[in-house]
Design a protein around this motif. Structure first.
Motif, PDB file in Angstrom:
ATOM      1  N   GLY A  53      32.870  51.808  -5.727  1.00 53.87           N
ATOM      2  CA  GLY A  53      33.786  51.723  -4.596  1.00 53.87           C
ATOM      3  C   GLY A  53      34.318  50.313  -4.398  1.00 53.87           C
ATOM      4  N   LYS A  54      34.407  49.915  -3.162  1.00 48.61           N
ATOM      5  CA  LYS A  54      34.960  48.603  -2.831  1.00 48.61           C
ATOM      6  C   LYS A  54      33.879  47.532  -2.725  1.00 48.61           C
ATOM      7  CE  LYS A  54      38.851  50.675  -0.381  1.00 48.61           C
ATOM      8  NZ  LYS A  54      39.568  50.816   0.915  1.00 48.61           N
ATOM      9  N   LEU A  55      32.679  47.852  -3.239  1.00 48.27           N
ATOM     10  CA  LEU A  55      31.564  46.898  -3.208  1.00 48.27           C
ATOM     11  C   LEU A  55      31.303  46.419  -1.776  1.00 48.27           C
ATOM     12  CD1 LEU A  55      32.424  44.803  -6.413  1.00 48.27           C
ATOM     13  CD2 LEU A  55      30.796  46.698  -6.215  1.00 48.27           C
ATOM     14  N   PHE A  56      31.322  47.363  -0.859  1.00 48.88           N
ATOM     15  CA  PHE A  56      31.156  47.041   0.553  1.00 48.88           C
ATOM     16  C   PHE A  56      29.788  46.411   0.822  1.00 48.88           C
ATOM     17  CE2 PHE A  56      30.436  48.932   4.989  1.00 48.88           C
ATOM     18  CZ  PHE A  56      31.015  47.834   5.613  1.00 48.88           C
ATOM     19  N   ARG A  57      28.737  47.006   0.290  1.00 49.86           N
ATOM     20  CA  ARG A  57      27.386  46.511   0.535  1.00 49.86           C
ATOM     21  C   ARG A  57      27.140  45.150  -0.121  1.00 49.86           C
ATOM     22  NH1 ARG A  57      28.584  51.336   0.482  1.00 49.86           N
ATOM     23  NH2 ARG A  57      27.804  52.841   2.008  1.00 49.86           N
ATOM     24  N   PRO A  58      27.580  44.944  -1.375  1.00 54.14           N
ATOM     25  CA  PRO A  58      27.480  43.598  -1.936  1.00 54.14           C
ATOM     26  C   PRO A  58      28.257  42.554  -1.143  1.00 54.14           C
ATOM     27  CG  PRO A  58      27.793  45.180  -3.696  1.00 54.14           C
ATOM     28  CD  PRO A  58      27.958  45.937  -2.409  1.00 54.14           C
ATOM     29  N   ARG A  59      29.392  42.942  -0.591  1.00 55.25           N
ATOM     30  CA  ARG A  59      30.157  42.000   0.243  1.00 55.25           C
ATOM     31  C   ARG A  59      29.328  41.554   1.437  1.00 55.25           C
ATOM     32  NH1 ARG A  59      35.754  42.676  -1.128  1.00 55.25           N
ATOM     33  NH2 ARG A  59      36.048  44.660  -2.208  1.00 55.25           N
ATOM     34  N   LEU A  60      28.676  42.520   2.078  1.00 52.64           N
ATOM     35  CA  LEU A  60      27.869  42.184   3.246  1.00 52.64           C
ATOM     36  C   LEU A  60      26.732  41.240   2.875  1.00 52.64           C
ATOM     37  CD1 LEU A  60      27.550  45.637   5.080  1.00 52.64           C
ATOM     38  CD2 LEU A  60      28.896  43.647   5.801  1.00 52.64           C
ATOM     39  N   LEU A  61      26.088  41.509   1.758  1.00 55.36           N
ATOM     40  CA  LEU A  61      24.991  40.650   1.333  1.00 55.36           C
ATOM     41  C   LEU A  61      25.483  39.232   1.065  1.00 55.36           C
ATOM     42  CD1 LEU A  61      22.091  41.627  -1.018  1.00 55.36           C
ATOM     43  CD2 LEU A  61      23.207  39.406  -1.275  1.00 55.36           C
ATOM     44  N   LEU A  62      26.587  39.117   0.349  1.00 55.92           N
ATOM     45  CA  LEU A  62      27.108  37.793   0.004  1.00 55.92           C
ATOM     46  C   LEU A  62      27.615  37.046   1.230  1.00 55.92           C
ATOM     47  CD1 LEU A  62      29.001  38.721  -3.284  1.00 55.92           C
ATOM     48  CD2 LEU A  62      26.869  37.419  -3.102  1.00 55.92           C
ATOM     49  N   LEU A  63      28.267  37.760   2.132  1.00 55.57           N
ATOM     50  CA  LEU A  63      28.751  37.109   3.354  1.00 55.57           C
ATOM     51  C   LEU A  63      27.585  36.666   4.237  1.00 55.57           C
ATOM     52  CD1 LEU A  63      31.775  39.435   4.185  1.00 55.57           C
ATOM     53  CD2 LEU A  63      31.905  36.998   3.601  1.00 55.57           C
ATOM     54  N   SER A  64      26.541  37.479   4.305  1.00 53.58           N
ATOM     55  CA  SER A  64      25.353  37.090   5.066  1.00 53.58           C
ATOM     56  C   SER A  64      24.703  35.871   4.424  1.00 53.58           C
ATOM     57  CB  SER A  64      24.353  38.248   5.119  1.00 53.58           C
ATOM     58  OG  SER A  64      24.887  39.336   5.831  1.00 53.58           O
ATOM     59  N   HIS A  65      24.694  35.858   3.117  1.00 49.80           N
ATOM     60  CA  HIS A  65      24.125  34.725   2.389  1.00 49.80           C
ATOM     61  C   HIS A  65      24.897  33.442   2.718  1.00 49.80           C
ATOM     62  CE1 HIS A  65      21.811  32.893  -0.825  1.00 49.80           C
ATOM     63  NE2 HIS A  65      22.905  32.422  -1.368  1.00 49.80           N
ATOM     64  N   ARG A  66      26.216  33.548   2.745  1.00 48.65           N
ATOM     65  CA  ARG A  66      27.050  32.399   3.114  1.00 48.65           C
ATOM     66  C   ARG A  66      26.806  31.982   4.561  1.00 48.65           C
ATOM     67  NH1 ARG A  66      31.695  30.589   0.503  1.00 48.65           N
ATOM     68  NH2 ARG A  66      31.389  30.752  -1.757  1.00 48.65           N
ATOM     69  N   ALA A  67      26.773  32.977   5.449  1.00 48.28           N
ATOM     70  CA  ALA A  67      26.592  32.679   6.872  1.00 48.28           C
ATOM     71  C   ALA A  67      25.252  32.001   7.136  1.00 48.28           C
ATOM     72  CB  ALA A  67      26.688  33.969   7.691  1.00 48.28           C
ATOM     73  N   ALA A  68      24.249  32.339   6.323  1.00 51.60           N
ATOM     74  CA  ALA A  68      22.922  31.760   6.503  1.00 51.60           C
ATOM     75  C   ALA A  68      22.757  30.441   5.758  1.00 51.60           C
ATOM     76  CB  ALA A  68      21.864  32.753   6.031  1.00 51.60           C
ATOM     77  N   GLY A  69      23.828  29.991   5.110  1.00 53.99           N
ATOM     78  CA  GLY A  69      23.782  28.710   4.421  1.00 53.99           C
ATOM     79  C   GLY A  69      23.103  28.745   3.078  1.00 53.99           C
ATOM     80  N   GLY A  70      22.991  29.925   2.487  1.00 50.84           N
ATOM     81  CA  GLY A  70      22.328  30.048   1.189  1.00 50.84           C
ATOM     82  C   GLY A  70      23.151  29.471   0.056  1.00 50.84           C
ATOM     83  N   GLN A  71      22.456  28.927  -0.933  1.00 54.45           N
ATOM     84  CA  GLN A  71      23.119  28.335  -2.091  1.00 54.45           C
ATOM     85  C   GLN A  71      22.568  28.866  -3.414  1.00 54.45           C
ATOM     86  OE1 GLN A  71      25.725  26.276  -1.856  1.00 54.45           O
ATOM     87  NE2 GLN A  71      25.637  26.321   0.387  1.00 54.45           N
ATOM     88  N   ARG A  72      21.621  29.769  -3.365  1.00 51.16           N
ATOM     89  CA  ARG A  72      20.960  30.223  -4.579  1.00 51.16           C
ATOM     90  C   ARG A  72      21.858  31.172  -5.364  1.00 51.16           C
ATOM     91  NH1 ARG A  72      15.165  29.617  -4.290  1.00 51.16           N
ATOM     92  NH2 ARG A  72      14.943  31.352  -5.740  1.00 51.16           N
ATOM     93  N   SER A  73      21.907  30.966  -6.673  1.00 52.64           N
ATOM     94  CA  SER A  73      22.776  31.763  -7.525  1.00 52.64           C
ATOM     95  C   SER A  73      22.308  33.208  -7.656  1.00 52.64           C
ATOM     96  CB  SER A  73      22.860  31.132  -8.920  1.00 52.64           C
ATOM     97  OG  SER A  73      21.573  31.050  -9.509  1.00 52.64           O
ATOM     98  N   ARG A  74      21.051  33.493  -7.301  1.00 55.42           N
ATOM     99  CA  ARG A  74      20.535  34.850  -7.450  1.00 55.42           C
ATOM    100  C   ARG A  74      21.177  35.820  -6.462  1.00 55.42           C
ATOM    101  NH1 ARG A  74      14.701  35.672  -4.562  1.00 55.42           N
ATOM    102  NH2 ARG A  74      15.404  35.270  -2.434  1.00 55.42           N
ATOM    103  N   ALA A  75      21.995  35.342  -5.541  1.00 56.79           N
ATOM    104  CA  ALA A  75      22.639  36.223  -4.561  1.00 56.79           C
ATOM    105  C   ALA A  75      23.495  37.277  -5.244  1.00 56.79           C
ATOM    106  CB  ALA A  75      23.476  35.408  -3.575  1.00 56.79           C
ATOM    107  N   THR A  76      24.160  36.910  -6.344  1.00 53.52           N
ATOM    108  CA  THR A  76      24.991  37.897  -7.037  1.00 53.52           C
ATOM    109  C   THR A  76      24.133  38.993  -7.665  1.00 53.52           C
ATOM    110  OG1 THR A  76      25.019  36.469  -9.004  1.00 53.52           O
ATOM    111  CG2 THR A  76      26.894  36.316  -7.497  1.00 53.52           C
TER     112      THR A  76
END
Length: 242
Positions: A53-76
Motif C-alpha cells: 500500500g502507501k507504507l502508512f505504518r512505516p511512515r508512522l514509525l519513521l516520523l515517530s523516530h524523527r519526532a523523538a530525535g532518533g538517529q539510528r539507521s536501523r529505523a528503516t
C-alpha cells in the motif's frame, strides 16, 4: 483563515516529506528481508511488493523516530518489519486479494496464497521475527510480539461477529483496537524507543487513537463511497452479513 482551514490544506506528501528518502530504503529492506530462493515464495513475494500500500505504518514509525530525535539507521529496518507484519495479516485473511487487486484479481495473482494463505502469512511473520532477533535488541521484539498477539485476539473477536447488526459499540471498539489500532500504536512506539518514556508513551497513545479513527473512517467509507474512491469493492462488510 481559521486553524481548521489551515490544517485541511496539509497534504499527505507534506507530512511524509521529512522521511521520503527513508521510505525508499524501506522498500529495499522489504525486498531483502523476504528474499527467497524457493520459486513459489519468490513469486508471491514479488507480487506482495507490487501490491504494498502507501507504507502508512512505516511512515508512522519513521516520523515517530524523527519526532523523538532518533538517529539510528536501523529505523528503516524496523519500518520494513512493521510493514511485513501488516502484509502477513492481509495474506492470512486473504483480504489483500480483493482490497489490493480488485474483483478480477483471482485471474492475475499467483495461485499459492489462495491455497495456503496461512503458510504464506506464517512465512512473512517468521521473516519479521528473524530480522528483529538479528537486531539483538529486545525492546522492538517485545513491542511487536505484544502487538501481534493483540492482532490475533482481534481476529478472534472478528470471528465472533457473525451478526454485525447486533454487534455492540463496545465490542466494535475492542475489535478495531486489537486488529488495527494496536499495530499503528506499536509502529509509533517502536519509532520512539530511544526517547524518554513520556514521549514513547505519548506517541504510542497517538498511534492508538489514529488507528481507531483510521479504522472507523475505513468502515464508514465501505458503506458510503464507491470503489473508485476507496480502491476496494463497496459494501463488502454489508454483503457478508448472514
Amino acid at each position: 483563515m481559521n486553524v481548521s482551514q489551515q490544517v485541511a490544506r496539509v497534504a499527505l506528501r507534506d507530512i511524509q516529506r521529512p522521511v521520503a528518502l527513508e521510505l525508499e530504503h524501506v522498500v529495499d529492506e522489504l525486498r531483502r528481508i523476504i528474499a527467497a530462493d524457493f520459486p513459489i515464495i519468490a513469486d508471491v513475494n514479488e507480487h506482495l511488493l507490487r501490491m504494498k500500500g502507501k507504507l502508512f505504518r512505516p511512515r508512522l514509525l519513521l516520523l515517530s523516530h524523527r519526532a523523538a530525535g532518533g538517529q539510528r539507521s536501523r529505523a528503516t529496518t524496523l519500518a520494513a518489519v512493521v510493514e511485513l507484519i501488516h502484509l502477513a495479516t492481509l495474506v492470512h485473511d486473504d483480504s489483500w486479494i480483493t482490497r489490493r487487486c480488485g474483483a478480477h484479481a483471482h485471474h492475475q495473482r499467483p495461485p499459492s496464497p489462495t491455497r495456503s494463505p496461512v503458510i504464506m502469512g506464517d512465512y512473512l511473520y517468521s521473516r519479521a521475527i528473524i530480522e528483529l532477533v538479528g537486531l539483538e535488541d529486545l525492546e522492538p521484539l517485545r513491542v511487536f510480539a505484544r502487538v501481534t498477539n493483540e492482532m490475533t485476539v482481534g481476529e478472534m473477536r472478528q470471528l465472533e461477529a457473525h451478526d454485525k447488526l447486533a454487534y455492540g459499540e463496545s465490542q466494535y471498539d475492542a475489535l478495531i483496537r486489537a486488529k488495527t489500532a494496536s499495530l499503528l500504536s506499536g509502529a509509533c512506539e517502536v519509532g520512539a524507543l530511544r526517547a524518554a518514556p513520556r514521549y514513547r508513551e505519548a506517541l504510542a497513545r497517538f498511534g492508538l487513537s489514529l488507528g481507531m479513527a483510521f479504522q472507523i473512517t475505513d468502515d464508514l467509507l465501505d458503506y458510503t463511497q464507491p470503489e473508485a474512491v476507496t480502491g476496494k469493492p463497496s459494501g463488502l462488510d454489508l454483503r457478508s452479513i448472514k
